[in-house]
Write an enzyme that holds these catalytic residues in place. Structure first.
Site, PDB file in Angstrom:
ATOM      1  N   TYR A 152     -14.040  -7.292  21.456  1.00 43.12           N
ATOM      2  CA  TYR A 152     -13.428  -6.832  20.204  1.00 43.12           C
ATOM      3  C   TYR A 152     -12.947  -5.384  20.329  1.00 43.12           C
ATOM      4  CZ  TYR A 152     -13.309  -5.018  15.402  1.00 43.12           C
ATOM      5  OH  TYR A 152     -12.941  -4.396  14.240  1.00 43.12           O
TER       6      TYR A 152
HETATM    7  P1  NAP Z   1     -11.932  -9.819   6.583  1.00 41.32           P
HETATM    8  O1  NAP Z   1     -12.518  -9.574   5.236  1.00 41.32           O
HETATM    9  O2  NAP Z   1     -12.564 -10.850   7.454  1.00 41.32           O
HETATM   10  O3  NAP Z   1     -10.384 -10.153   6.419  1.00 41.32           O
HETATM   11  C1  NAP Z   1      -9.649 -10.527   7.539  1.00 41.32           C
HETATM   12  C2  NAP Z   1      -8.258 -10.886   7.116  1.00 41.32           C
HETATM   13  O4  NAP Z   1      -7.552 -11.336   8.280  1.00 41.32           O
HETATM   14  C3  NAP Z   1      -8.223 -11.989   6.089  1.00 41.32           C
HETATM   15  O5  NAP Z   1      -7.230 -11.702   5.134  1.00 41.32           O
HETATM   16  C4  NAP Z   1      -7.833 -13.203   6.912  1.00 41.32           C
HETATM   17  O6  NAP Z   1      -7.070 -14.062   6.089  1.00 41.32           O
HETATM   18  C5  NAP Z   1      -6.954 -12.599   7.996  1.00 41.32           C
HETATM   19  N1  NAP Z   1      -6.918 -13.428   9.188  1.00 41.32           N
HETATM   20  C6  NAP Z   1      -7.954 -13.850   9.956  1.00 41.32           C
HETATM   21  N2  NAP Z   1      -7.516 -14.636  10.948  1.00 41.32           N
HETATM   22  C7  NAP Z   1      -6.171 -14.724  10.806  1.00 41.32           C
HETATM   23  C8  NAP Z   1      -5.142 -15.387  11.522  1.00 41.32           C
HETATM   24  N3  NAP Z   1      -5.393 -16.161  12.581  1.00 41.32           N
HETATM   25  N4  NAP Z   1      -3.861 -15.247  11.096  1.00 41.32           N
HETATM   26  C9  NAP Z   1      -3.570 -14.487  10.014  1.00 41.32           C
HETATM   27  N5  NAP Z   1      -4.494 -13.837   9.289  1.00 41.32           N
HETATM   28  C10 NAP Z   1      -5.785 -13.954   9.683  1.00 41.32           C
HETATM   29  O7  NAP Z   1     -11.858  -8.519   7.470  1.00 41.32           O
HETATM   30  P2  NAP Z   1     -12.027  -6.963   7.121  1.00 41.32           P
HETATM   31  O8  NAP Z   1     -13.469  -6.645   7.263  1.00 41.32           O
HETATM   32  O9  NAP Z   1     -11.302  -6.595   5.904  1.00 41.32           O
HETATM   33  O10 NAP Z   1     -11.293  -6.346   8.395  1.00 41.32           O
HETATM   34  C11 NAP Z   1      -9.923  -6.001   8.338  1.00 41.32           C
HETATM   35  C12 NAP Z   1      -9.546  -5.261   9.605  1.00 41.32           C
HETATM   36  O11 NAP Z   1     -10.368  -4.107   9.742  1.00 41.32           O
HETATM   37  C13 NAP Z   1      -9.747  -6.091  10.881  1.00 41.32           C
HETATM   38  O12 NAP Z   1      -8.669  -5.844  11.757  1.00 41.32           O
HETATM   39  C14 NAP Z   1     -11.047  -5.559  11.445  1.00 41.32           C
HETATM   40  O13 NAP Z   1     -11.121  -5.686  12.837  1.00 41.32           O
HETATM   41  C15 NAP Z   1     -10.987  -4.096  11.001  1.00 41.32           C
HETATM   42  N6  NAP Z   1     -12.305  -3.475  10.872  1.00 41.32           N
HETATM   43  C16 NAP Z   1     -13.220  -3.951   9.996  1.00 41.32           C
HETATM   44  C17 NAP Z   1     -14.465  -3.322   9.908  1.00 41.32           C
HETATM   45  C18 NAP Z   1     -15.528  -3.806   8.964  1.00 41.32           C
HETATM   46  O14 NAP Z   1     -16.692  -3.378   9.103  1.00 41.32           O
HETATM   47  N7  NAP Z   1     -15.224  -4.642   7.979  1.00 41.32           N
HETATM   48  C19 NAP Z   1     -14.750  -2.216  10.716  1.00 41.32           C
HETATM   49  C20 NAP Z   1     -13.791  -1.759  11.599  1.00 41.32           C
HETATM   50  C21 NAP Z   1     -12.564  -2.381  11.668  1.00 41.32           C
HETATM   51  P3  NAP Z   1      -7.234 -15.648   6.030  1.00 41.32           P
HETATM   52  O15 NAP Z   1      -8.690 -15.957   6.091  1.00 41.32           O
HETATM   53  O16 NAP Z   1      -6.561 -16.005   4.740  1.00 41.32           O
HETATM   54  O17 NAP Z   1      -6.489 -16.096   7.215  1.00 41.32           O
END
Ligand code: NAP
Length: 244
Positions: A152
């Site tokens: 990741y």
């Molecule tokens: P999340 O709640 O799991 O949301 C992920 C989003 O990505 C959802 O809208 C999902 O939509 C979409 N997605 C997943 N697979 C997909 C696919 N194959 N095609 C198109 N869309 C897809 O994630 P989050 O925690 O908000 O994270 C958002 C970003 O921040 C990510 O890039 C993650 O790596 C980064 N990040 C998160 C954290 C954390 O602690 N939360 C920390 C550091 C970085 P659907 O389910 O509708 O497809």
């Protein structure tokens, strides 16, 4: 003229919070993800707050799926997308020896390939118009080694370098490319981590996980004219975790 913003992964979490904020700022927001029902809920929330939004379904995995989303976004935006936020991402953790090739390709396909080809499709148009902004969402574990997070973290480390490369490539034409690097953040995507998220966050000065809204504030800053002199930056929004 109303700006059009495409926010990938905006059916949930950080992307959703960002989409709602950009909608409140008066941008026409294109909400995207795989799940139409969740997308419709976000669109309805933006419209209920007086904004403009549409949902485009996309299962991002490769160049074709990225190009199809870009084409549809350009159609909805009357030929222009002014802001691109690459927030869609998956973050599977696990031992290197347990990682399948399929799993490897899925993480790289969504976290690296999709943003790459979205930028390839949309940034040249921004450059032609002489303005635009791209914000990539990376992660604190792109900055240091963490056991079980290599796959990741490496996808996001690629996105960090691409952020700087694209700043060099498109910045002279007026397109700002930046990244937000979140620490542990409570979202639908991390809900299953439970206390592990608190433990991950405990090492930082803030001592707690962030919220999607706290991260989205930084994304909106970089996506708008408030950050008019900011190019190629990777802004940590991680409670200070990588500073100490
Ligand atoms: P999340 O709640 O799991 O949301 C992920 C989003 O990505 C959802 O809208 C999902 O939509 C979409 N997605 C997943 N697979 C997909 C696919 N194959 N095609 C198109 N869309 C897809 O994630 P989050 O925690 O908000 O994270 C958002 C970003 O921040 C990510 O890039 C993650 O790596 C980064 N990040 C998160 C954290 C954390 O602690 N939360 C920390 C550091 C970085 P659907 O389910 O509708 O497809």
């Amino acid at each position: 003229m109303k700006k059009t913003a495409l926010v990938t992964g905006s059916t949930s979490g950080i992307g959703r919070a960002t989409a709602e904020r950009l909608g409140a700022q008066g941008m026409h927001v294109i909400v995207s993800g795989r799940h139409e029902e969740r997308g419709d809920t976000v669109v309805a929330a933006i419209r209920a707050a007086g904004g403009t939004a549409d949902f485009v379904r996309a299962d991002l995995r490769d160049a074709d799926s990225a190009r199809a989303l870009a084409t549809e976004a350009l159609r909805i935006g009357d030929g222009r997308v002014d802001v691109l936020v690459n927030s869609a991402g998956i973050f599977p953790f696990g031992a290197t020896a347990d990682t399948s090739e399929e799993g490897f390709d899925a993480v790289y396909g969504l976290n690296v390939k999709a943003p790459y080809f979205l930028v390839a499709e949309l940034a040249p148009g921004m450059a032609e118009r002489g303005e635009g902004a791209v914000v990539n969402i990376t992660t604190m574990v792109a900055e240091f080694g963490a056991s079980g997070m290599g796959l990741y973290g490496s996808t996001k480390a690629a996105l960090v370098l691409l952020t700087k490369s694209w700043a060099a490539e498109f910045g002279p034409s007026g397109v700002r490319v930046n990244a937000v690097s979140p620490g542990p953040t409570r979202t639908e995507g991390t809900a299953a981590m439970g206390e592990a998220l608190d433990q991950l966050a405990a090492a930082g000065p803030a001592g707690r996980p962030g919220t999607a809204d706290e991260v989205a504030e930084a994304v909106v800053f970089l996506a708008t004219d408030a950050a008019s002199f900011v190019h190629g930056a990777v802004l940590p929004v991680d409670g200070g975790r990588i500073a100490v």
